[in-house]
Design a protein around this motif. Structure first.
Motif, PDB file in Angstrom:
ATOM      1  N   UNK A   1      35.533  39.622  39.025  1.00  0.00           N
ATOM      2  CA  UNK A   1      34.903  38.707  38.072  1.00  0.00           C
ATOM      3  C   UNK A   1      33.842  37.821  38.725  1.00  0.00           C
ATOM      4  N   UNK A   2      33.864  37.704  40.044  1.00  0.00           N
ATOM      5  CA  UNK A   2      32.767  37.054  40.751  1.00  0.00           C
ATOM      6  C   UNK A   2      33.011  35.675  41.308  1.00  0.00           C
ATOM      7  N   UNK A   3      33.893  34.895  40.696  1.00  0.00           N
ATOM      8  CA  UNK A   3      34.045  33.533  41.207  1.00  0.00           C
ATOM      9  C   UNK A   3      34.814  33.539  42.520  1.00  0.00           C
TER      10      UNK A   3
ATOM     11  N   UNK B   1      37.297  36.605  46.287  1.00  0.00           N
ATOM     12  CA  UNK B   1      36.322  36.880  45.241  1.00  0.00           C
ATOM     13  C   UNK B   1      36.729  38.152  44.508  1.00  0.00           C
TER      14      UNK B   1
END
Lengths: 117, 116
Positions: free
Chosen positions: B42-44, B39
């Protein structure tokens, strides 16, 4: 090919309000999952759709959470009414059934950060 | 019950150092899958690897390598010559079904910070 898309990226609401999260899976993926990560803990499973049917909803915390997947495409997760403990990051993932090294792998979106004040 | 433990909450290294992220799992299933996800800021969650329980061969992909040992129920991840771009939270996960897609059981994640 577009990945898993989640809307909104961030939502701030007050306790008692309603929030709806949306997930658009990768095109052609029959499996869609919702997960949640609360306060830096582990990412926990909420439920699993196969097309429009709920395959496993054992992780849904309570009846304030309602997930739908109309037509087997995108999915929504509604929290009504929201409570403080619902704050966290909600992830959506999708996968494609079948044989092969890339099948049955869950691909995740960037998540929706929900803050309940 | 199934469980994944990532005991290292946070690791900091200097660029070019090697770093190993530990993952220990518990399951009563005889067939299962193990995963690592990354992760970035950017979060994904980015899929890195999947391993089935019948394949204990170590795997190498560029600077990444994975060591799966059933005897110790571990699936450790090593980054060789770490780079700043490797900074992320890394999650280890377990799935209880060999073929059909099943829910993932995640560890709490290890935050890796690589300093220049």
């Amino acid at each position: 090919e577009a990945g898993v898309t989640q809307f909104p990226s961030h939502s701030v609401i007050e306790k008692g309000q309603t929030v709806t999260l949306r997930c658009d899976p990768i095109s052609g993926h029959d499996n869609l999952y919702w997960y949640r990560r609360v306060m830096g803990k582990e990412i926990k499973f909420l439920l699993h759709f196969v097309k429009e049917s709920k395959q496993d909803e054992s992780g849904m915390p309570n009846n304030r959470f309602l997930a739908e997947r109309t037509g087997g495409t995108y999915s929504t997760l509604k929290v009504q009414p929201a409570e403080l403990e619902d704050s966290g990051v909600y992830f959506c993932a999708s996968s494609q059934d079948g044989l092969g090294s890339l099948k049955n792998i869950q691909y995740f979106g960037a998540g929706t950060r929900l803050s309940v004040l | 019950a199934q469980k994944v433990t990532q005991a290292q909450t946070e690791i900091s290294v200097v660029e070019k150092e090697d770093v190993t992220l530990d993952c220990v799992y518990e399951t009563r299933d005889t067939t299962y899958y193990l995963f690592w996800y990354k992760q970035p800021p950017s979060g994904e969650l980015v899929f890195l690897i999947r391993r089935n329980s019948f394949d204990e061969q170590n795997e190498i992909s560029g600077r990444y390598s994975w060591n799966f040992q059933k005897s110790t129920s571990s699936f450790n991840f090593t980054i060789t010559a770490s780079q700043v771009v490797d900074s992320a939270v890394y999650f280890c996960a377990l799935s209880g079904t060999y073929y059909n897609t099943d829910k993932l059981i995640f560890g709490t994640g290890t935050r890796l910070q690589v300093f220049p």
